[in-house]
Design an enzyme around this catalytic site. Structure first.
Site, PDB file in Angstrom:
ATOM      1  N   ASP A  15     -16.303  -0.667   1.902  1.00 37.26           N
ATOM      2  CA  ASP A  15     -16.535  -2.120   2.018  1.00 37.26           C
ATOM      3  C   ASP A  15     -16.446  -2.613   3.452  1.00 37.26           C
ATOM      4  OD1 ASP A  15     -16.892  -2.438  -0.685  1.00 37.26           O
ATOM      5  OD2 ASP A  15     -14.800  -2.942  -1.075  1.00 37.26           O
ATOM      6  N   ARG A  95      -0.280  -9.300   3.972  1.00 38.11           N
ATOM      7  CA  ARG A  95      -1.386 -10.157   4.444  1.00 38.11           C
ATOM      8  C   ARG A  95      -1.043 -11.018   5.656  1.00 38.11           C
ATOM      9  NH1 ARG A  95      -3.987  -6.327   2.503  1.00 38.11           N
ATOM     10  NH2 ARG A  95      -4.658  -6.450   0.349  1.00 38.11           N
ATOM     11  N   ASP A 124      -5.856 -12.654  -1.873  1.00 39.12           N
ATOM     12  CA  ASP A 124      -5.741 -12.238  -0.477  1.00 39.12           C
ATOM     13  C   ASP A 124      -6.483 -13.149   0.492  1.00 39.12           C
ATOM     14  OD1 ASP A 124      -3.999 -10.148  -0.928  1.00 39.12           O
ATOM     15  OD2 ASP A 124      -5.615  -8.744  -1.413  1.00 39.12           O
TER      16      ASP A 124
HETATM   17  N1  ARG Z   1      -2.524  -8.848  -7.358  1.00 40.25           N
HETATM   18  C1  ARG Z   1      -1.963  -8.421  -6.133  1.00 40.25           C
HETATM   19  C2  ARG Z   1      -1.722  -9.605  -5.220  1.00 40.25           C
HETATM   20  O1  ARG Z   1      -2.381 -10.569  -5.352  1.00 40.25           O
HETATM   21  C3  ARG Z   1      -2.763  -7.317  -5.459  1.00 40.25           C
HETATM   22  C4  ARG Z   1      -4.026  -7.725  -4.744  1.00 40.25           C
HETATM   23  C5  ARG Z   1      -4.759  -6.632  -3.965  1.00 40.25           C
HETATM   24  N2  ARG Z   1      -5.066  -5.509  -4.790  1.00 40.25           N
HETATM   25  C6  ARG Z   1      -6.164  -4.732  -4.759  1.00 40.25           C
HETATM   26  N3  ARG Z   1      -6.193  -3.731  -5.570  1.00 40.25           N
HETATM   27  N4  ARG Z   1      -7.168  -4.950  -3.987  1.00 40.25           N
HETATM   28  O2  ARG Z   1      -0.876  -9.597  -4.375  1.00 40.25           O
END
Ligand code: ARG
Length: 407
Positions: A15, A95, A124
């Site tokens: 990606d 993040r 995210d």
């Molecule tokens: N649900 C989790 C959060 O919002 C993980 C998000 C990222 N996960 C992923 N497999 N891309 O913190």
């Protein structure tokens, strides 16, 4: 005219590789890639090499493990952070750190924009965008996945046409995000909450069927709320997490499967592996029960809950979080001591604890005759403690015996 410069959060995966080329071509911009090592266990050199091959203007490989632990994971431990009482906010925590590094690089490189690969459906994007905007209001945030509307097949096709290497593992149906505090697995069959996650989604934890038939004990030592020793041996919190990850994972501890309320209003089924987080959070919460007063504990529950919600919902930068941290840090001054856990067949059970700040007083608590607790004092206490309840019932009984006139 000089080309626009975009700083991209680059993981080395398909990606973000497609995104790198996409930004160069569609936005006619130069790309500066940034990869953070937050303990996701990927080959940083290979990622950097790939970035250069895709024609970046500059690349930054940043080992952020120590900073991630001290600035993000340790505060989460002190706050007993579990979103919806279940998820140790592992992805959520990384993040704001990644976002702050993107801003740092953008400022150093004189870039006009930063880019991430978040979709428009997830949490995210909220975390990245708010952190970036808080730190630098002039930076534009680009998130091509929110706009490009490509299916996986279309993306692979686009990659091939534009010279982006497509890894052989590109056909994995799962989306994985991992760092040293946990591993999140989404997509594919996991989108059906009624279906048990297939064993292939797990990489850090053994299936119960294959865990050792003998239990294993671990003792975790804490100083001011941070784990600093394992089985009596002092070590950095980073090293401790890495060690516990392996031991607990071997015993199948730390698999999480739950329904999650996302920031953007959706419910989603989320699967995680967090062996170290599961063990350490359990130990920490247990030690707090020994050293904090009942009043501190009751109040801290609300603070902890708020802390986890702020972190999950992208508000790491909100001044409220800093204020909560100040309260939490004060409470952690006495969170010192050791907690012993028994790991067996997917369970991490606390079986012992000790602390120089323990509020447990054997001479008060013992049922032995030789106690300092004055049992006679209990009688008067109960009378006043129960006064409101008994008063209410006295009235209720009276009303029943003599119903109100107008009734
Ligand atoms: N649900 C989790 C959060 O919002 C993980 C998000 C990222 N996960 C992923 N497999 N891309 O913190």
């Amino acid at each position: 005219m000089a080309k626009k410069k975009v700083v991209l959060a680059y993981s080395g995966g398909l990606d973000t590789s497609v995104m790198l080329k996409w930004i160069q071509e569609q936005y006619e911009s130069d790309v500066i890639s940034v990869t953070l090592d937050v303990g996701q266990g990927k080959d940083m050199e290979a990622i950097e090499e790939k970035a250069w091959k895709l024609g970046v203007l500059n690349h930054y490989s940043i080992d952020a493990k120590e900073e991630f632990v001290s600035g993000y994971v340790v505060p989460a431990i002190k706050a007993n952070a579990l979103y919806m009482d279940t998820y140790p906010v592992s992805s959520s925590l990384s993040r704001p750190l990644i976002a702050s590094k993107l801003v740092e690089v953008a400022e150093k490189e004189g870039a006009q924009a930063v880019a991430h690969r978040c979709t428009g459906k997830g949490n995210d994007q909220v975390r990245f965008d708010i952190t970036i905007k808080s730190l630098n209001q002039d930076l534009e945030v680009i998130a091509p996945v929110r706009e490009w509307n490509m299916t996986r097949d279309k993306e692979i096709e686009w990659a091939k046409e534009h010279g982006v290497p497509v890894p052989v593992t590109a056909d994995s149906p799962y989306s994985v995000d991992q760092n040293l505090w946990g591993r999140s697995i989404e997509c594919g069959v996991l989108e059906h909450p009624d279906v048990e996650p297939p064993s292939e989604v797990y990489e850090w934890t053994a299936p119960i069927e294959e865990t050792p038939d003998e239990p294993e004990y671990v003792t975790i030592g804490f100083e001011e709320g941070a784990p600093t020793s394992l089985n009596g041996v002092k070590m950095s919190t980073l090293e401790l997490i890495e060690k516990v990850q392996i031991i607990a994972g071997k015993h199948g501890v730390g698999r999480i499967d739950h329904m999650e309320d996302r920031i953007v209003g959706l419910k989603s089924r989320e699967v995680y592996e967090a062996p170290a987080a599961t063990v350490i959070l359990k130990a920490h919460a247990d030690l707090e029960k020994m050293v904090l007063t009942r009043h501190e504990k009751l109040f801290k529950r609300h603070v902890d809950h708020e802390w986890a919600v702020l972190t999950y919902t992208g508000l790491w930068m909100d001044p409220l979080k800093e204020a909560l941290d100040a309260f939490i840090d004060k409470t952690q001054e006495r969170v010192m001591g050791e907690v012993k856990l028994k790991l067996f067949k997917g369970n991490a059970q606390v079986v012992g604890r000790s602390s120089p700040f323990s509020l447990y007083d054997l001479s008060l608590a013992t049922y032995d005759i030789d106690t300092t607790f004055d049992q006679k004092a209990a009688v008067g206490f109960i009378e006043l403690w129960g006064l409101p309840t008994v008063t209410a019932w006295t009235l209720k009984k009276k009303a029943k015996a003599a119903p109100l006139l107008h009734a």
